[in-house]
Design a protein around this motif. Structure first.
Motif, PDB file in Angstrom:
ATOM      1  N   THR A 190       7.560 -47.817  27.467  1.00  0.00           N
ATOM      2  CA  THR A 190       8.957 -47.412  27.642  1.00  0.00           C
ATOM      3  C   THR A 190       9.073 -46.029  28.275  1.00  0.00           C
ATOM      4  O   THR A 190      10.102 -45.704  28.875  1.00  0.00           O
ATOM      5  CB  THR A 190       9.696 -47.426  26.292  1.00  0.00           C
ATOM      6  OG1 THR A 190       8.972 -46.642  25.334  1.00  0.00           O
ATOM      7  CG2 THR A 190       9.826 -48.840  25.771  1.00  0.00           C
ATOM      8  N   LYS A 191       8.041 -45.225  28.151  1.00  0.00           N
ATOM      9  CA  LYS A 191       8.042 -43.940  28.835  1.00  0.00           C
ATOM     10  C   LYS A 191       7.893 -44.145  30.334  1.00  0.00           C
ATOM     11  O   LYS A 191       8.552 -43.461  31.142  1.00  0.00           O
ATOM     12  CB  LYS A 191       6.909 -43.065  28.309  1.00  0.00           C
ATOM     13  CG  LYS A 191       6.798 -41.719  29.021  1.00  0.00           C
ATOM     14  CD  LYS A 191       5.615 -40.910  28.491  1.00  0.00           C
ATOM     15  CE  LYS A 191       5.478 -39.600  29.275  1.00  0.00           C
ATOM     16  NZ  LYS A 191       4.296 -38.811  28.812  1.00  0.00           N
ATOM     17  N   LYS A 219      11.553 -47.562  31.453  1.00  0.00           N
ATOM     18  CA  LYS A 219      12.571 -47.607  30.395  1.00  0.00           C
ATOM     19  C   LYS A 219      13.269 -48.963  30.274  1.00  0.00           C
ATOM     20  O   LYS A 219      13.917 -49.243  29.277  1.00  0.00           O
ATOM     21  CB  LYS A 219      13.611 -46.506  30.633  1.00  0.00           C
ATOM     22  CG  LYS A 219      13.094 -45.099  30.394  1.00  0.00           C
ATOM     23  CD  LYS A 219      14.176 -44.065  30.604  1.00  0.00           C
ATOM     24  CE  LYS A 219      13.760 -42.686  30.112  1.00  0.00           C
ATOM     25  NZ  LYS A 219      12.457 -42.249  30.600  1.00  0.00           N
ATOM     26  N   LEU A 269      12.215 -45.744  19.367  1.00  0.00           N
ATOM     27  CA  LEU A 269      12.075 -46.992  20.122  1.00  0.00           C
ATOM     28  C   LEU A 269      13.274 -47.906  19.907  1.00  0.00           C
ATOM     29  O   LEU A 269      13.744 -48.561  20.840  1.00  0.00           O
ATOM     30  CB  LEU A 269      10.782 -47.700  19.703  1.00  0.00           C
ATOM     31  CG  LEU A 269       9.480 -47.049  20.183  1.00  0.00           C
ATOM     32  CD1 LEU A 269       8.280 -47.637  19.449  1.00  0.00           C
ATOM     33  CD2 LEU A 269       9.316 -47.230  21.694  1.00  0.00           C
ATOM     34  N   THR A 277      15.331 -47.391  23.568  1.00  0.00           N
ATOM     35  CA  THR A 277      14.615 -48.276  24.481  1.00  0.00           C
ATOM     36  C   THR A 277      15.054 -49.722  24.245  1.00  0.00           C
ATOM     37  O   THR A 277      15.877 -50.000  23.373  1.00  0.00           O
ATOM     38  CB  THR A 277      13.080 -48.188  24.265  1.00  0.00           C
ATOM     39  OG1 THR A 277      12.734 -48.875  23.042  1.00  0.00           O
ATOM     40  CG2 THR A 277      12.600 -46.735  24.185  1.00  0.00           C
TER      41      THR A 277
END
Length: 467
Positions: free
Chosen positions: A24-25, A28, A162, A166
């Protein structure tokens, strides 16, 4: 749960969490589903931590759920690639150090304390020099100690990051029955929970089941014809002594990782999971066996007067034997049989004199047990001679660097077993022979601790995204 995701992660321990954090970094928009047979972190409770008596929760609140066994562990981040797994088999030492530094920075960003033990080189060199006189190897390893309470808070912050920032979804109390494969390519999983059974599809499947899921993954590997090799099984006891005996080691090292080869059998005996000012605890696997463990807190007011640590004998079995997990469980069940289902404790003096520790003898001990539910007994009825002799010989040797350790009042709890999955054959990025199916972390037999499990998650995420 939707019908399809970009990535499905089986297991919500550090390996799975760091896969999601890195994915997710870097992207995204990725849709990620993390599945675990346990609960979300705030719903995980252990009655035994309050009452001292296990009620066989299903699933176990200590070993399963968001953050895996790490949620209630001692929270040690080992900052050496030599400790906590096998990543040196996959990457160079420099690459390993960079990956560990990267993951360590993530822990710091989520609130880890900045103190690192094991950096006083002059003191460590002195301990190492003294240990070498007695054929003891000290493995140097800087440690960032989170403590049980801070580890929980950090892993909870990762969960809410998270969940809220995300496209990650977490499916708790969900069992993965099968990994779906088509044309030698992973395409999803079959899950079962309170809503029934269904197939969930994904472009990638990442399997990170942790130690609690090691046996499950072994069964899955046979269905999928994945190649594995037997890992060692570590069986032993947890030692508890007053802080005064271990302070000269733990003050600078926090965890003294000592290795000794026993005189009689030449077996490797190692110390593991050292907890200054800690408590001995009980863990349950599969609702059928109780094993001993230990943890400690970072806050000084929560610390006890004792230090506990594991002493484990490592055995690598050869063909035709291929059931090290079953063997470890068998030994643990023997101990449970003699105690009525709980953990056994014995004074070293009683063991050496060939007699059972009973409640009257335990009351005479100057080391006050921190696991109040432990039942006095005789470990010689539980551990094979090879293990017990090797542990006693190692304790006698370690007494040279920790005077007072080889004492009649030293407490030995049994049985401590580390269940390591068979090591799965993967490429250098932890992808199996089945395309888009990754196996990593403790449950894949690759790591044995928080930090290296986290590292494998980062590596897998980067490989999925081609970074």
């Amino acid at each position: 749960m939707k019908e399809k995701y970009d990535v499905i992660i089986v297991g919500a321990g550090p390996a799975g969490i760091f896969t999601a954090l890195e994915l997710t970094k870097l992207n995204k928009k990725m849709n990620i589903l993390i599945i675990d047979k346990g609960r979300n972190i705030e719903s995980r409770k252990c009655p035994a931590r309050i009452t001292g008596k296990c009620v066989n929760c299903n699933p176990c609140g200590i070993t399963s759920g968001w953050s895996g066994a790490g949620a209630f562990s001692d929270g040690k981040l080992s900052l050496s690639p030599e400790v906590g797994g096998r990543i040196l088999e996959y990457f160079s030492e420099d690459e390993c150090k960079k990956l560990i530094k990267y993951c360590d920075d993530i822990y710091l960003n989520f609130g880890a304390n900045k103190t690192i033990y094991g950096l006083n080189n002059e003191k460590i060199d002195k301990i190492k020099y003294e240990a070498s006189k007695y054929n003891i190897r000290l493995i140097e390893c800087p440690v960032r100690h989170l403590g049980t309470e801070l580890a929980y808070e950090i892993l909870k912050k990762m969960y809410y990051h998270l969940l809220n920032n995300t496209n990650m979804e977490f499916s708790e109390l969900t069992i993965v029955k099968d990994i779906l494969v088509e044309n030698n390519k992973a395409i999803g999983v079959t899950v079962k929970n309170k809503d029934g059974e269904r197939n969930i599809l994904a472009d990638y499947v990442v399997v990170a089941p942790g130690r609690a899921g090691a046996e499950w993954f072994t069964v899955q590997s046979k269905k999928l014809n994945l190649k594995t090799t037997n890992n060692a099984v570590d069986i032993g006891v947890r030692v508890e002594v007053p802080n005064s005996i271990m302070d000269n080691l733990t003050r600078d090292l926090y965890e003294a990782k000592l290795v000794y080869y026993s005189d009689t059998f030449d077996n490797k005996v190692r110390t593991f999971c050292m907890n200054p000012g800690g408590v001995v605890s009980e863990e349950h696997y599969d609702g059928t066996i109780a094993v001993v463990n230990g943890h400690s807190y970072e806050e000084k007011e929560l610390r006890t007067e004792n230090t506990n640590f594991a002493m484990l004998v490592s055995t690598s079995f050869t063909k035709p034997f291929n059931q090290p997990i079953t063997y470890g469980k068998y030994i643990a069940k023997l101990g449970n049989m003699l105690t009525g289902g709980g953990i056994m404790v014995q004074r070293l003096g009683d063991l050496l004199n060939g007699r059972r520790t009973d409640y009257s003898r335990l009351k005479k001990s100057t080391t006050i047990p921190t696991l109040k539910s432990a039942v006095p007994g005789d470990l010689s009825f539980v551990l094979p001679q090879r293990y017990l002799t090797s542990i006693v010989e190692a304790l006698k040797a370690f007494n040279n660097v920790a005077p007072g350790l080889y004492s009649k009042n030293t407490l030995l709890y049994g049985v401590e077993v580390k269940f390591y999955s068979s090591k799965f054959e993967t490429n250098g990025k932890f992808e199996t022979s089945i395309k888009n199916l990754y196996a990593m972390g403790d449950g894949a037999g690759i790591t044995r601790g928080l930090m290296q499990a986290s590292v494998t998650g980062v590596v897998v995420a980067r490989d999925i995204l081609g970074e």
